[in-house]
Scaffold this active site. Structure first.
Site, PDB file in Angstrom:
ATOM      1  N   LYS A   1     -10.699  -1.794   8.289  1.00  0.00           N
ATOM      2  CA  LYS A   1      -9.436  -1.514   8.966  1.00  0.00           C
ATOM      3  C   LYS A   1      -9.761  -0.950  10.341  1.00  0.00           C
ATOM      4  O   LYS A   1     -10.587  -0.046  10.458  1.00  0.00           O
ATOM      5  CB  LYS A   1      -8.608  -0.500   8.172  1.00  0.00           C
ATOM      6  CG  LYS A   1      -7.306  -0.118   8.862  1.00  0.00           C
ATOM      7  CD  LYS A   1      -6.449   0.807   8.012  1.00  0.00           C
ATOM      8  CE  LYS A   1      -6.842   2.248   8.178  1.00  0.00           C
ATOM      9  NZ  LYS A   1      -5.831   3.179   7.608  1.00  0.00           N
ATOM     10  N   GLU A  13       0.849  -1.194   0.000  1.00  0.00           N
ATOM     11  CA  GLU A  13       0.000   0.000   0.000  1.00  0.00           C
ATOM     12  C   GLU A  13       0.882   1.241   0.000  1.00  0.00           C
ATOM     13  O   GLU A  13       1.758   1.385   0.856  1.00  0.00           O
ATOM     14  CB  GLU A  13      -0.877  -0.009   1.255  1.00  0.00           C
ATOM     15  CG  GLU A  13      -1.563   1.311   1.554  1.00  0.00           C
ATOM     16  CD  GLU A  13      -2.105   1.392   2.978  1.00  0.00           C
ATOM     17  OE1 GLU A  13      -2.320   2.528   3.453  1.00  0.00           O
ATOM     18  OE2 GLU A  13      -2.296   0.343   3.621  1.00  0.00           O
TER      19      GLU A  13
END
Length: 207
Positions: free
Chosen positions: A129, A40
């Site tokens: 998340k 990411e």
């Protein structure tokens, strides 16, 4: 196999933030060599869109490239256009979720409270998340797993080589790891072989 099912197998997302394209690309090389498959790059990194575009071509079939710190609908559209395979946000923005799902891109939005976690799940995301955890600790993850264990959670914040297994014992499906894996000192001093070895240690911890 879906991308999320692959994440459940791999368990680790490496988070790159604030590096130049050259440094970041060398870092990605080293991390992939060490067995990391999910990478990411945050959108507050200069050149993030260019990185995603280049890495999708360079690391096809070797890694999965996504973007983090996606803050709004416009940003979501930009990252999808350059080929991001997944989107991660620091907060729950329903429009960002809608844009991602409409375009068939996995999105794992940032949530913290039980209400946010449930709301995100109802919007159709496969996982959320949980952020931030560094300051509040693993015990919070364990507590919210009680009533919400049916919702897969990616724990982000405070994950280290020493405590990573505790996150999974507390119920995490996967973890997002920044500085303890994407080690700034190793990168700035060009010790990419050592970075590969560090990545391998993390990977071995979760296998």
């Amino acid at each position: 196999m879906t991308l999320f099912n692959l994440l459940k197998q791999e368990k680790i997302i490496a988070i790159l933030r604030g590096y130049s394209i050259e440094e970041a690309t060398l870092t990605v090389d080293a991390l992939i060599e060490g067995g990391i498959r999910f990478l990411e790059v945050t959108m507050n990194t200069e050149g993030a869109l260019k990185m995603v575009h280049q890495w999708r071509k360079a690391y096809a079939h070797r890694a999965y490239i996504g973007t983090g710190t996606v803050l709004d609908e416009s940003m979501a559209k930009e990252v999808i256009q350059v080929g991001a395979q997944f989107i991660i946000t620091p907060s729950l923005d329903e429009r960002v979720v809608e844009v991602a799902l409409k375009n068939g891109v996995d999105i794992w939005p940032g949530t913290f409270t039980p209400s946010e976690i449930v709301r995100a799940s109802k919007l159709g995301v496969e996982a959320v998340k949980i952020f931030p955890l560094a300051s509040i600790g693993i015990s919070y993850l364990k507590e919210i797993q009680g009533p919400l264990s049916h919702i897969p959670m990616i724990a982000t914040g405070g994950v280290t080589l020493e405590n990573i297994q505790e996150y999974f014992k507390a119920g995490a499906t996967a973890v997002g790891i920044g500085s303890s894996l994407v080690n700034k000192k190793l990168i700035q001093t060009g010790q990419f072989h050592e970075l590969t070895e560090l990545a391998r240690e993390f990977v071995n911890k979760v296998k």
